[in-house]
Design an enzyme around this catalytic site. Structure first.
Site, PDB file in Angstrom:
ATOM      1  N   ASN A 139       0.863  -1.193   0.000  1.00  0.00           N
ATOM      2  CA  ASN A 139       0.000   0.000   0.000  1.00  0.00           C
ATOM      3  C   ASN A 139       0.894   1.236   0.000  1.00  0.00           C
ATOM      4  O   ASN A 139       2.115   1.119  -0.006  1.00  0.00           O
ATOM      5  CB  ASN A 139      -0.959  -0.037   1.191  1.00  0.00           C
ATOM      6  CG  ASN A 139      -0.199  -0.047   2.505  1.00  0.00           C
ATOM      7  OD1 ASN A 139       0.507   0.876   2.831  1.00  0.00           O
ATOM      8  ND2 ASN A 139      -0.337  -1.148   3.251  1.00  0.00           N
TER       9      ASN A 139
ATOM     10  N   ILE B  92      -3.083  -7.005  14.437  1.00  0.00           N
ATOM     11  CA  ILE B  92      -2.140  -6.642  15.512  1.00  0.00           C
ATOM     12  C   ILE B  92      -2.827  -5.765  16.556  1.00  0.00           C
ATOM     13  O   ILE B  92      -2.693  -5.971  17.758  1.00  0.00           O
ATOM     14  CB  ILE B  92      -0.918  -5.907  14.907  1.00  0.00           C
ATOM     15  CG1 ILE B  92      -0.247  -6.808  13.868  1.00  0.00           C
ATOM     16  CG2 ILE B  92       0.066  -5.504  15.993  1.00  0.00           C
ATOM     17  CD1 ILE B  92       0.742  -6.101  12.971  1.00  0.00           C
TER      18      ILE B  92
HETATM   19  O1  PMT Z   1       2.597   6.221   6.498  1.00  0.00           O
HETATM   20  P1  PMT Z   1       2.066   7.550   6.006  1.00  0.00           P
HETATM   21  O2  PMT Z   1       2.321   7.758   4.521  1.00  0.00           O
HETATM   22  O3  PMT Z   1       2.573   8.695   6.832  1.00  0.00           O
HETATM   23  O4  PMT Z   1       0.466   7.532   6.150  1.00  0.00           O
HETATM   24  C1  PMT Z   1      -0.084   7.491   7.424  1.00  0.00           C
HETATM   25  C2  PMT Z   1      -1.243   6.490   7.479  1.00  0.00           C
HETATM   26  C3  PMT Z   1      -2.361   6.939   6.554  1.00  0.00           C
HETATM   27  C4  PMT Z   1      -0.762   5.098   7.063  1.00  0.00           C
HETATM   28  C5  PMT Z   1      -1.715   6.453   8.985  1.00  0.00           C
HETATM   29  O5  PMT Z   1      -2.140   7.716   9.377  1.00  0.00           O
HETATM   30  C6  PMT Z   1      -2.843   5.453   9.178  1.00  0.00           C
HETATM   31  O6  PMT Z   1      -4.013   5.716   8.958  1.00  0.00           O
HETATM   32  N1  PMT Z   1      -2.474   4.214   9.610  1.00  0.00           N
HETATM   33  C7  PMT Z   1      -3.402   3.073   9.703  1.00  0.00           C
HETATM   34  C8  PMT Z   1      -3.605   2.467   8.331  1.00  0.00           C
HETATM   35  C9  PMT Z   1      -4.526   1.270   8.357  1.00  0.00           C
HETATM   36  O7  PMT Z   1      -4.093   0.179   8.113  1.00  0.00           O
HETATM   37  O8  PMT Z   1      -5.790   1.523   8.717  1.00  0.00           O
HETATM   38  P2  PMT Z   1      -6.951   0.411   8.811  1.00  0.00           P
HETATM   39  O9  PMT Z   1      -8.180   1.223   8.961  1.00  0.00           O
HETATM   40  O10 PMT Z   1      -6.850  -0.533   7.682  1.00  0.00           O
HETATM   41  O11 PMT Z   1      -6.601  -0.370  10.139  1.00  0.00           O
HETATM   42  C10 PMT Z   1      -7.101   0.050  11.419  1.00  0.00           C
HETATM   43  C11 PMT Z   1      -6.057  -0.167  12.486  1.00  0.00           C
HETATM   44  O12 PMT Z   1      -5.785  -1.563  12.610  1.00  0.00           O
HETATM   45  C12 PMT Z   1      -4.735   0.499  12.261  1.00  0.00           C
HETATM   46  O13 PMT Z   1      -4.288   0.979  13.502  1.00  0.00           O
HETATM   47  C13 PMT Z   1      -3.826  -0.622  11.753  1.00  0.00           C
HETATM   48  O14 PMT Z   1      -2.472  -0.414  12.141  1.00  0.00           O
HETATM   49  C14 PMT Z   1      -4.421  -1.824  12.486  1.00  0.00           C
HETATM   50  N2  PMT Z   1      -4.280  -3.103  11.783  1.00  0.00           N
HETATM   51  C15 PMT Z   1      -4.870  -3.319  10.576  1.00  0.00           C
HETATM   52  C16 PMT Z   1      -4.778  -4.554   9.989  1.00  0.00           C
HETATM   53  C17 PMT Z   1      -4.064  -5.590  10.637  1.00  0.00           C
HETATM   54  N3  PMT Z   1      -3.937  -6.776  10.094  1.00  0.00           N
HETATM   55  N4  PMT Z   1      -3.479  -5.346  11.822  1.00  0.00           N
HETATM   56  C18 PMT Z   1      -3.578  -4.125  12.400  1.00  0.00           C
HETATM   57  O15 PMT Z   1      -3.040  -3.902  13.487  1.00  0.00           O
END
Ligand code: PMT
Length: 423
Positions: free
Chosen positions: A223, A324
């Site tokens: 991504n 995670i």
């Molecule tokens: O890295 P940059 O270019 O600075 O951009 C920042 C960002 C947009 C990546 C950051 O601000 C952000 O939003 N990070 C979370 C991205 C994400 O995976 O969002 P999600 O909505 O898909 O996941 C929700 C949460 O679950 C997140 O805290 C993610 O770390 C966590 N997760 C998701 C999937 C997984 N298998 N394990 C996780 O822990």
């Protein structure tokens, strides 16, 4: 309204020490007004002028307004006898560069130390706020854009420049921000920056960057995360005294100074690393999950997938990765005291963010808009909605570094509040 906002800021600068570096540009005259405003608010202001700044303002006016001697020369016997340049760079709470000319920014980005101003900027261990001012084409030049991006990455804060008529007759971005706006940026800095050492003794885990999920030996699913947000958070927490472990996917950023960095590639590796850090107590106080972890992986082929001539592409069967954030949030003896997740949403950001916080079980969730054109993935700025069980806070668009600082402050305030409630 502006008056009311101003009242809320009273006292923020009392006793603060500002080192103002005045660059040589037509806007240098505004530095005089800035000195006056800073001192009115209770800050002490020590000034350094570049050689070019003398063409626009006189050391006498700067010294009279600041009430302090002006430092100008790198090798000045009197200045060195009174206060060496290293000491000068460390004695301040904040360095402000205004106007920050294209030349000064380039020298900062290149790490030059060829006059007193750049030597101080290289030698300092204090935060730096730059207020750029230059011709519109100079500001838009790829060299300046690259220098500013590099400086932001290293934690330099920026205010402006503004759009407007330029002294050279052109119109566009490049005007120095008004002294009141620079003053407010300085106040905002002190309002959100955690006190040094306030997180001393706290052990914190941060995840950052993307994950790469291999398809075969040469291809992977990924991504657009750059790691800028997560790395800035790790740096801000470390600056506030926390012992930080950063688990990061593949990024091109330098490691934040003073942080233990564990590099991984896949979501499974990130999950394993986080579990190990948590088991060893490295996430005892907080875990901040800013990484963009892939939700799925494919079972990778041992050899490079080949076209077989049939025109039918290979089918990729996705399997779910461990979550995670949910794992860290699960109730149990090893749970971090505070678990903070992010939500990357392209629509209904608040609504989806609230649902995600409840589903994953974290304490706080920072919901950000990552829709096309938002620039959140990979960009320098971010805006979030902080969602907690007891309320929500909309944080306006700001640099990822400023957002990280604000989050570190919020975490510090959370722990301080808990400690005083326990007393
Ligand atoms: O890295 P940059 O270019 O600075 O951009 C920042 C960002 C947009 C990546 C950051 O601000 C952000 O939003 N990070 C979370 C991205 C994400 O995976 O969002 P999600 O909505 O898909 O996941 C929700 C949460 O679950 C997140 O805290 C993610 O770390 C966590 N997760 C998701 C999937 C997984 N298998 N394990 C996780 O822990």
């Amino acid at each position: 309204m502006a008056e009311a906002q101003d009242k809320g800021r009273i006292g923020l600068l009392a006793g603060k020490r500002i080192l103002l570096i005045i660059g040589g540009g037509i806007a240098a005259y505004k530095a005089l007004e800035l000195i006056r405003r800073l001192r009115e608010r209770g800050a002490s202001v020590r000034c350094v002028m570049t050689k070019a700044a003398h063409e626009f303002v006189t050391p006498l006016s700067v010294a009279s307004l600041s009430g302090e001697p002006v430092n100008e020369e790198l090798f000045s016997l009197t200045d060195e006898a009174e206060m060496g340049h290293i000491q000068l760079s460390r004695a301040a709470d904040l360095l402000v560069v205004a106007p920050a000319t294209a030349n000064l920014l380039a020298r900062m980005a290149g790490g030059l130390a060829d006059d007193l101003a750049t030597t101080l900027l290289l030698a300092t261990d204090k935060p730096v706020l730059a207020a750029p001012a230059m011709n519109v084409r100079m500001w838009l030049h790829p060299a300046t854009t690259a220098n500013v991006a590099l400086l932001r990455q290293r934690g330099v804060l920026f205010v402006g420049p503004e759009d407007g008529d330029m002294a050279c007759g052109e119109y566009g971005p490049g005007r120095l921000s008004e002294p009141m706006d620079i003053l407010h940026a300085v106040e905002d800095f002190f309002a959100v920056t955690p006190a040094p050492g306030v997180l001393a003794g706290r052990r914190v885990l941060v995840t950052s960057g993307p994950t790469h999920e291999p398809i075969d030996p040469v291809r992977y699913l990924a991504n657009r995360s750059s790691g800028k947000q997560g790395h800035a958070i790790a740096a801000a927490l470390q600056a506030a005294g926390a012992e930080v472990t950063l688990v990061t996917g593949p990024v091109t950023l330098p490691d934040p100074v003073g942080v233990t960095v564990l590099r991984v590639e896949t979501a499974q590796q990130m999950a394993d690393a986080c579990r190990r850090v948590a088991a060893e107590g490295g996430a005892r106080d907080a875990a901040i999950c800013a990484a963009a972890v892939a939700d799925w992986h494919v079972v990778p082929a041992d050899e490079k997938l080949k076209k077989d001539g049939s025109g039918t592409p290979p089918a990729l069967r996705l399997q779910e990765n461990p979550d995670i954030l949910s794992g860290l949030s699960a109730p149990g003896p090893g749970r971090p005291a505070l678990v903070v997740g992010f939500a990357a949403e392209t629509e209904k950001v608040a609504e989806h963010g609230r649902a995600k916080r409840l589903r994953k079980g974290c304490d706080w969730l920072l919901a950000n808009d990552v829709s096309t054109g938002s620039g959140t993935f990979g960009g320098e700025e971010n805006a979030v909605l902080l969602i907690a069980a007891d309320g929500e806070e909309a944080w306006p668009r700001m640099s990822k570094v400023a957002l990280a600082t604000r989050l570190a402050r919020r975490i510090a305030d959370h722990f301080t509040g808990e400690a005083s409630a326990a007393e």
